[in-house]
Design a protein around this motif. Structure first.
Motif, PDB file in Angstrom:
ATOM      1  N   VAL A  15      40.415  59.299  13.727  1.00 18.11           N
ATOM      2  CA  VAL A  15      39.439  58.945  12.689  1.00 18.11           C
ATOM      3  C   VAL A  15      38.041  59.371  13.111  1.00 18.11           C
ATOM      4  N   LEU A  16      37.719  59.130  14.381  1.00 18.73           N
ATOM      5  CA  LEU A  16      36.390  59.459  14.888  1.00 18.73           C
ATOM      6  C   LEU A  16      36.114  60.957  14.790  1.00 18.73           C
ATOM      7  N   VAL A  17      37.094  61.760  15.161  1.00 19.12           N
ATOM      8  CA  VAL A  17      36.909  63.206  15.109  1.00 19.12           C
ATOM      9  C   VAL A  17      36.819  63.684  13.665  1.00 19.12           C
ATOM     10  N   ARG A  18      37.721  63.201  12.809  1.00 10.72           N
ATOM     11  CA  ARG A  18      37.756  63.637  11.409  1.00 10.72           C
ATOM     12  C   ARG A  18      36.431  63.349  10.711  1.00 10.72           C
ATOM     13  N   TYR A  19      36.022  62.096  10.717  1.00 13.16           N
ATOM     14  CA  TYR A  19      34.831  61.733   9.968  1.00 13.16           C
ATOM     15  C   TYR A  19      33.548  61.925  10.757  1.00 13.16           C
ATOM     16  N   GLY A  20      33.666  62.050  12.079  1.00 17.81           N
ATOM     17  CA  GLY A  20      32.490  62.427  12.863  1.00 17.81           C
ATOM     18  C   GLY A  20      32.036  63.822  12.507  1.00 17.81           C
ATOM     19  N   ILE A  21      32.999  64.730  12.376  1.00 18.43           N
ATOM     20  CA  ILE A  21      32.675  66.107  11.979  1.00 18.43           C
ATOM     21  C   ILE A  21      32.161  66.147  10.546  1.00 18.43           C
ATOM     22  N   LEU A  22      32.851  65.441   9.654  1.00 21.99           N
ATOM     23  CA  LEU A  22      32.543  65.538   8.226  1.00 21.99           C
ATOM     24  C   LEU A  22      31.211  64.891   7.877  1.00 21.99           C
ATOM     25  N   TYR A  23      31.012  63.651   8.337  1.00 22.51           N
ATOM     26  CA  TYR A  23      29.852  62.896   7.874  1.00 22.51           C
ATOM     27  C   TYR A  23      28.652  62.958   8.815  1.00 22.51           C
ATOM     28  N   PHE A  24      28.872  63.110  10.101  1.00 19.57           N
ATOM     29  CA  PHE A  24      27.741  63.139  11.020  1.00 19.57           C
ATOM     30  C   PHE A  24      27.267  64.558  11.324  1.00 19.57           C
ATOM     31  N   ILE A  25      28.211  65.493  11.468  1.00 20.71           N
ATOM     32  CA  ILE A  25      27.816  66.858  11.797  1.00 20.71           C
ATOM     33  C   ILE A  25      27.474  67.663  10.545  1.00 20.71           C
ATOM     34  N   ILE A  26      28.355  67.634   9.549  1.00 23.02           N
ATOM     35  CA  ILE A  26      28.125  68.453   8.347  1.00 23.02           C
ATOM     36  C   ILE A  26      27.139  67.791   7.388  1.00 23.02           C
ATOM     37  N   PHE A  27      27.547  66.663   6.799  1.00 17.55           N
ATOM     38  CA  PHE A  27      26.678  65.988   5.835  1.00 17.55           C
ATOM     39  C   PHE A  27      25.447  65.393   6.500  1.00 17.55           C
ATOM     40  N   GLY A  28      25.652  64.774   7.638  1.00 16.93           N
ATOM     41  CA  GLY A  28      24.547  64.091   8.308  1.00 16.93           C
ATOM     42  C   GLY A  28      23.442  65.039   8.710  1.00 16.93           C
ATOM     43  N   SER A  29      23.791  66.162   9.348  1.00 15.67           N
ATOM     44  CA  SER A  29      22.768  67.105   9.792  1.00 15.67           C
ATOM     45  C   SER A  29      21.986  67.665   8.615  1.00 15.67           C
ATOM     46  N   ASN A  30      22.679  67.946   7.510  1.00 21.10           N
ATOM     47  CA  ASN A  30      21.977  68.438   6.322  1.00 21.10           C
ATOM     48  C   ASN A  30      21.004  67.407   5.771  1.00 21.10           C
ATOM     49  N   LYS A  31      21.433  66.155   5.739  1.00 19.83           N
ATOM     50  CA  LYS A  31      20.566  65.108   5.205  1.00 19.83           C
ATOM     51  C   LYS A  31      19.356  64.888   6.096  1.00 19.83           C
ATOM     52  N   TYR A  32      19.553  64.855   7.401  1.00 18.16           N
ATOM     53  CA  TYR A  32      18.450  64.591   8.319  1.00 18.16           C
ATOM     54  C   TYR A  32      17.457  65.750   8.342  1.00 18.16           C
ATOM     55  N   LEU A  33      17.963  66.979   8.268  1.00 17.68           N
ATOM     56  CA  LEU A  33      17.065  68.128   8.189  1.00 17.68           C
ATOM     57  C   LEU A  33      16.260  68.102   6.893  1.00 17.68           C
TER      58      LEU A  33
END
Length: 361
Positions: free
Chosen positions: A284-302
């Motif tokens: 779960v950590l890998v799946r949603y870590g990539i999806l929400y923290f790396i992909i969506f999250g980085s876009n939102k924070y930038l």
């Protein structure tokens, strides 16, 4: 004829908007009840929705141009007719038909009084067909439902479109209740002739939904529901830390403890499946870590950071980071397009060794 064509045109124009609003609750209901969406059932229900819209518009349109309808009417205007079968005397009085001379019956087809009766009789005939074929109602249920729909139409007219106008612009007619209900009965009787070549609704769902793959519309619907729910949680005016905590709890902890479910996934009857029956926290950590923290999250924070600079004084380093992020988003979009085209798993699913499966538990 124009008075009937106008409401039909308006119904066709407004149907796409109503259908769009209907799509999401309809999809959720189908996923929860049947485990999947049957294309033929979808066609029948959307045609039923269009029919109801046409029938309703035929009753209320055209609308008066002013709210003060009463000022346009004479003081002795009657707003209702409670005399049963008055339509019979109206037809006899307004037409040149001689009951004893069958050759004169053909003139009925051009007389307003008869056409009005015929219209009211066939208005709810399709409803009787739908009720018998799709909704599996018996004759008594069909008569009751048809009568209630007719009563709803008449009340709508009597209340001047529920108070929008200061006086009714069409009358409440007890004959319409009878004719509409008769039309529903007629539809029930003739339904087999119209549905003979259509699939049997009882045999429509002889499939095992759990053997089907999760479609992309289903994925999108579950995602939108989850994002909507998360968006309802106050995050302290884009507080990055609180935002990360909310996503971690909702998309990782909850998914782990429910063995693959969020509210969106529960409503669409899907769950995340790992390599074993029980999801592992790492998956779960890998799946949603990539999806929400790396992909969506980085876009939102930038986006937040870039917005603070208002597009100026961000520096060469910021421009480079922004361009890298832009290129990565293009690559991800191409990847998603190819996965949809080939019906294969997304990269974050392959890395985490997880997938979405249909689960109605």
């Amino acid at each position: 004829m124009q008075e009937y064509l106008f409401p039909i045109k308006i119904a066709i124009l407004t149907f796409p908007f109503l259908a769009f609003l209907f799509t999401f609750p309809f999809a959720i209901f189908q996923y929860k009840k049947h485990g999947y969406i049957n294309k033929f059932r979808t066609f029948i229900l959307y045609s039923f929705l269009l029919y109801l819209l046409v029938a309703y518009y035929l009753v209320i349109l055209p609308l008066p141009h002013v709210r003060d309808v009463k000022s346009l009417q004479s003081p002795d205007t009657k707003y209702f007719n409670l005399i049963p079968f008055k339509f019979v005397s109206n037809i006899i009085k307004e037409t040149g038909v001689n009951i004893k001379a069958p050759s004169t019956y053909k003139y009925l087809l051009t007389e307003r009084a008869f056409l009005q009766v015929a219209f009211n009789a066939i208005l709810l005939t399709p409803l009787g067909i739908y009720l018998r074929y799709y909704f599996k109602k018996n004759i008594k249920q069909t008569l009751v439902i048809t009568f209630l729909v007719s009563l709803f139409f008449e009340i709508t007219q009597l209340t001047a479109l529920y108070g929008i106008y200061n006086a009714p612009y069409r009358i409440f007619d007890v004959d319409d209740l009878f004719l509409n209900t008769f039309g529903g009965y007629l539809g029930y009787i003739i339904a087999p002739a119209f549905t003979f070549f259509l699939p049997n609704m009882n045999e429509l769902d002889k499939v095992n939904p759990e053997e089907l793959r999760v479609g992309y519309f289903r994925r999108l619907l579950a995602f939108l529901i989850d994002i909507f729910i998360v968006g309802l949680i106050p995050n302290g005016n884009d507080n990055i830390l609180l935002d990360a905590v909310i996503y971690f709890v909702y998309f990782i902890l909850i998914v782990y403890f429910t063995n693959g479910r969020t509210i969106g996934k529960w409503l669409t009857s899907v769950s995340v499946k790992g390599q074993q029956d029980k999801l592992r926290f790492k998956e779960v950590l890998v799946r949603y870590g990539i999806l929400y923290f790396i992909i969506f999250g980085s876009n939102k924070y930038l986006y937040i950071i870039y917005g603070q600079y208002n597009g100026t004084d961000i520096g060469y380093g910021g421009v480079i980071i922004f361009m890298i992020q832009f290129v990565l988003n293009i690559l991800i979009a191409i990847h998603i397009f190819l996965c949809v085209l080939k019906k294969s798993r997304f990269f974050y699913e392959k890395i985490s060794k997880t997938r979405l499966v249909i689960s109605r538990k």
